[in-house]
Each structure stands twice: as C-alpha cells, then as structure tokens.
Design a protein around this motif. Structure first.
Motif, PDB file in Angstrom:
ATOM      1  N   UNK A 162       0.846  -1.143  -0.184  1.00 25.51           N
ATOM      2  CA  UNK A 162      -0.040  -0.315  -0.070  1.00 25.51           C
ATOM      3  C   UNK A 162       1.044   1.455  -0.234  1.00 25.51           C
ATOM      4  N   UNK A 163       1.672   1.573   1.080  1.00 26.78           N
ATOM      5  CA  UNK A 163       2.520   2.697   1.466  1.00 26.78           C
ATOM      6  C   UNK A 163       3.770   2.758  -0.275  1.00 26.78           C
ATOM      7  N   UNK A 164       4.210   1.219  -0.437  1.00 21.51           N
ATOM      8  CA  UNK A 164       4.778   1.801  -2.276  1.00 21.51           C
ATOM      9  C   UNK A 164       3.968   2.538  -3.270  1.00 21.51           C
ATOM     10  N   UNK A 165       2.766   1.717  -3.750  1.00 20.13           N
ATOM     11  CA  UNK A 165       1.938   1.845  -4.590  1.00 20.13           C
ATOM     12  C   UNK A 165       2.000   3.821  -4.335  1.00 20.13           C
ATOM     13  N   UNK A 166       1.014   4.123  -2.573  1.00 17.91           N
ATOM     14  CA  UNK A 166       1.040   4.759  -2.716  1.00 17.91           C
ATOM     15  C   UNK A 166       2.759   6.846  -3.116  1.00 17.91           C
ATOM     16  N   UNK A 168       5.021   5.528  -5.073  1.00 16.02           N
ATOM     17  CA  UNK A 168       5.608   5.559  -6.020  1.00 16.02           C
ATOM     18  C   UNK A 168       4.494   6.753  -7.038  1.00 16.02           C
ATOM     19  N   UNK A 169       3.283   6.854  -6.504  1.00 15.22           N
ATOM     20  CA  UNK A 169       2.787   7.963  -7.005  1.00 15.22           C
ATOM     21  C   UNK A 169       2.457   9.647  -6.368  1.00 15.22           C
ATOM     22  N   UNK A 170       3.587   9.219  -6.100  1.00 16.58           N
ATOM     23  CA  UNK A 170       3.728  10.455  -4.922  1.00 16.58           C
ATOM     24  C   UNK A 170       2.770  11.680  -4.227  1.00 16.58           C
ATOM     25  N   UNK A 171       2.146  10.455  -3.375  1.00 15.65           N
ATOM     26  CA  UNK A 171       0.735  11.086  -2.220  1.00 15.65           C
ATOM     27  C   UNK A 171       1.896  11.381  -1.451  1.00 15.65           C
ATOM     28  N   UNK A 172       1.010  12.552  -0.659  1.00 20.10           N
ATOM     29  CA  UNK A 172       1.854  13.312   0.279  1.00 20.10           C
ATOM     30  C   UNK A 172       0.894  13.447   1.599  1.00 20.10           C
TER      31      UNK A 172
END
Length: 214
Positions: A162-166, A168-172
């Motif tokens: 979950x955190x990897x995907x977040x 990788x997508x630039x989730x802040x």
C-alpha cells in the motif's frame, strides 16, 4: 447538501484542502437510480469546493447498503466510482480509501489501489481479516461472521505494498489510523493496538527518516 456546504465554507479554519464524507443516496433505491441526484448535488458542490481550492473525498463504506438498496452511501464499489466520476468529471472529486472496506467485499485492495490511485485523496488506516474457511463452508450470507475489521498490523493487507503504491504515485497525504473497531485489541487493549498500528505502519514505510550521507 447543507452539511457539505458548511464543510466547504469552514475548511480553511482547519488548514485543510480536503473535506470528506458520505455521498448519501436515494433511500431504498439502487446506485443506478441514485446517480442522477449525485450528479445534481456534487456537480454544484465540486465547483463550490474548487473555487476555494478544496478537494472532496468520498468514504467508501457501504454502511449496510448494497447495489440495490441503502440509506447512506453509493461510493462503496468500483463500478459505482466509474459511474460517479463519469457523471461528474471533476478533478477535485475523489476517494477516502481504505483496504478494510474492500476486503469486506472480498475485493483485493492492492490492484484496486494501483488502478484508482489518481482518485485517492485520503487514506484510512483500517484493515480486515477474512476467515476463508467460513466463506468456503457457509458463504457470506450464513450465520457465522466471515470478516472482522482490524487495526493495521493485525489484518490481511500488505501495507508495505500500500505505502509503496502511494509513494510511487506521489501521494503526500497521511494514513490516519481508525481505531475502535478491532475485536481483539479493544477495551483495555485499545491503545496497545493503536500504538502497535502506528509502529507497524512506520516500519512498513521504512522506519524513521535517515538522511543520505553527504
């Protein structure tokens, strides 16, 4: 609608650019029948929010409803998300996402998150455990519970993924731990579970920040 308007008008007092909640729905009617009203209400609200630099995030708990009927929310299935965001194609409409609600619906949260990442504005830290032995013997409409809400670190979700995907997508944004649901770490063990969840999620993100050597 008035409650959403109040949230939008007062969000600046909390220093936030996101307001979140349930979509609502036409009570007792299907998601398909509720979409036109959703478009009417949130077409206007999305513009009001955009004028103030705000995003709207929809909680994706079914609140006891399903596709055919319910009282609170239509944003609890990816097919509904498709219909919602097609009906109101606004960049500032998105999701308040968590893996728990997906697991309850027997949906794998990881590929879903990867697919819908551009619409994930906020993340709840809540997980679930599926008792597959009960599902296989009794199904999901039998007398025995087949799934339980869990605090992160005790459920089935791979939060490293979950955190990897977040990332990788630039989730802040944040992952806000949603306590008071775990059937084991509750009552006198509530804060034990929540602190474990905090430490677990920190571990899943790689631990504490360490600066690179110069």
């Amino acid at each position: 609608m008035a409650s959403w308007e109040r949230l939008i008008e007062h969000a600046h007092l909390f220093g936030t650019d996101i307001v979140s909640g349930f979509t609502g729905r036409l009570p007792g009617l299907s998601i398909d029948e509720s979409i036109p009203k959703f478009a009417e209400v949130f077409g206007e609200l999305s513009k009001r929010a955009a004028d103030r630099g705000l995003r709207i995030a929809f909680e994706n708990c079914s609140m006891g409803g399903n596709w055919q009927t319910g009282d609170w929310d239509i944003a609890h299935n990816p097919a509904a998300w498709e219909k919602m965001f097609n009906a109101v194609p606004a960049d500032n409409l998105g999701l308040e996402w968590e893996p728990c609600h997906q697991l309850i619906a027997l949906i794998d949260p990881i590929p879903q998150l990867r697919k819908w990442m551009d619409k994930v504005f906020h993340v709840h830290g809540k997980d679930a455990t599926i008792a597959w032995d009960i599902v296989k013997e009794y199904g999901i409409h039998g007398p025995k519970p087949y799934v339980w809400d869990r605090t992160p670190g005790f459920g089935d979700t791979n939060w490293v993924d979950v955190i990897t995907i977040l990332r990788q997508a630039g989730y802040k944004g944040t992952i806000d731990i949603e306590g008071w649901h775990d059937p084991v770490y509750r009552d006198e063990l509530e804060m034990t579970g929540q602190v474990h969840a905090l430490n677990y999620l920190k571990h899943c993100r790689g631990g504490s920040f360490v600066p690179n050597p110069i």
